[in-house]
Structure formats: C-alpha cells, structure tokens
Scaffold this active site. Structure first.
Site, short mmCIF file in Angstrom:
data_model
loop_
_atom_site.label_atom_id
_atom_site.label_comp_id
_atom_site.label_asym_id
_atom_site.label_seq_id
_atom_site.Cartn_x
_atom_site.Cartn_y
_atom_site.Cartn_z
N LYS A 137 0.94 4.79 7.15
CA LYS A 137 -0.01 5.42 6.30
C LYS A 137 0.45 6.93 6.51
O LYS A 137 1.04 7.22 7.38
CB LYS A 137 -1.55 5.30 6.68
CG LYS A 137 -2.01 3.88 6.42
CD LYS A 137 -2.14 3.70 5.09
CE LYS A 137 -2.81 2.16 4.78
NZ LYS A 137 -1.88 1.05 5.47
N SER A 178 0.97 -1.28 0.17
CA SER A 178 0.01 0.10 -0.06
C SER A 178 0.88 1.34 0.11
O SER A 178 0.43 2.35 -0.27
CB SER A 178 -0.94 -0.01 1.19
OG SER A 178 -0.09 0.30 2.40
#
Length: 219
Positions: free
Chosen positions: A172, A135
């Site tokens: 993230k 990701s």
C-alpha cells in the site's frame, strides 16, 4: 530422430551444468525445465534457442536432427548497434523471493520461505514478493507481478511499501500523521477503502520496506 530430452541431458552432461544452472542462464522456470528434461513437453522455438545457446549446441541437433552438435554463431563478428544492449550482456543478480503479498485484503505473511528471482543488478532491493489482487493497479502493479523491496523501517508519505499487519502482508501507499497519531494505508484502486490505524492499533503495524521496482509476469 532422437528425443529432445535425450539430447538436452547429453548436452547438459557434456557441459557439466545442472538443471538449476540452466534455469538461471535461460530464465526458464524450474517447472518448465523439468518437463523438458523428463520428455513430457518440448519447448517452443524461443526457448529451444535459449537452451541451445546456453549449452553451446546447434538448435537443429538439440531438436534431434542428424547434424553436427557444434554450434555455429554466424553473428559473432557483427557488432551490436550502439543504442541496443543484448539481454545476455545485462548483469543479473539473485534477489530472494520471500513469499506473497496482497494487493487487496492482507494475506498471511511467510517470511521464512525463500526462492530467488533474477533481476538487473542495478535494482537496489533486499528481497521481492509476488503480488496478488488488484488494489494497486493504479500504480501499474497487477496480480502476479513481482515487487522488489528495499528493507527499511520507515518510508516517506506517499511511498509504496510492503507492510505487515499483525501476521499478514499487504502492499500500500503509506501516509503517517504523527501529530494525529494516525497511519493510513491507501490502495491505488478506488474500489478499496484506505486502512486507517490510530493509537494502540499502530503497534500491529510493521513496515518491511520500500517498493523500489516491479517486474510484470509475462510467462
């Protein structure tokens, strides 16, 4: 010729060096070093050179040939180019490797397991984590990379952080909107939707720290 592992153990005993010490001096993983010492495998040329240099013995002797054990460094009087720093001169420090972190769906966070990774002492990090998933590939952070983290409870919008969601960890970009009471954790891969948290859901989130560097896996 003698077995490589016999010569390796002899050189380690002569220098009074442990397996852990030798791993740190050569950057060879413990699993590989154990195989060399047990005789299960022999190292390739670049690792043989690293071991011989760390133990101050001849590569040929270490490989089992009937030559002198003593190492002769023919390059010791040749100066290094001004624009090149040899790896052996880079100062290193141990950074705790706490566990794994997800680059994708969050995974269980184990903050108690502690190993160590050698890194440049200039990296201002309190710990590091091994990444899993894809990701964060848009930030050039790939599966298997080591991310170094400086411990802090808040980060600026858009900064990459290690985040605990309940008991699970993920890496993230963080965006916090206090006027809306909203937190967005965004991936760096368009196939992953952002995680959005509002209201009481924010109580589930804890920022471990800001990502300050990463090290790609090359072994």
């Amino acid at each position: 010729m003698d077995m490589f592992n016999d010569r390796l153990k002899q050189a380690m005993s002569r220098k009074g060096i442990t397996q852990t010490d030798l791993c740190e001096l050569t950057d060879i993983p413990k699993s590989a070093m154990s195989q060399y010492i047990s005789g299960s495998f022999k190292p390739k040329a670049h690792r043989t050179h690293a071991l011989a240099k760390a133990l101050n013995v001849s590569e040929a002797w270490l490989m089992g040939y009937d030559v002198s054990m003593e190492r002769k460094d023919t390059n010791k009087d040749i100066p290094y180019p001004s624009n090149i720093i040899p790896i052996s001169q880079v100062k290193r420090k141990k950074v705790p490797l706490l566990g794994d972190i997800a680059c994708g769906q969050p995974i269980f966070a184990d903050e108690t397991r502690t190993e160590y990774v050698l890194a440049d002492e200039k990296i201002n990090a309190d710990f590091c984590l091994k990444c899993h998933g894809d990701s964060m590939t848009g930030a050039r952070i790939n599966d298997g990379d080591i991310v170094f983290v400086r411990q802090q409870q808040m980060v600026d919008n858009g900064e990459i952080a290690a985040v605990i969601i309940e008991d699970e960890a993920t890496l993230k970009r963080v965006y916090y909107y206090p006027d809306q009471g909203k937190l967005v954790l965004s991936a760096e891969n368009p196939k992953y939707a952002p995680f959005v948290y509002t209201g009481e859901e924010l109580n589930q989130i804890r920022i471990l720290g800001k990502a300050v560097a990463f090290q790609s896996s090359i072994i």
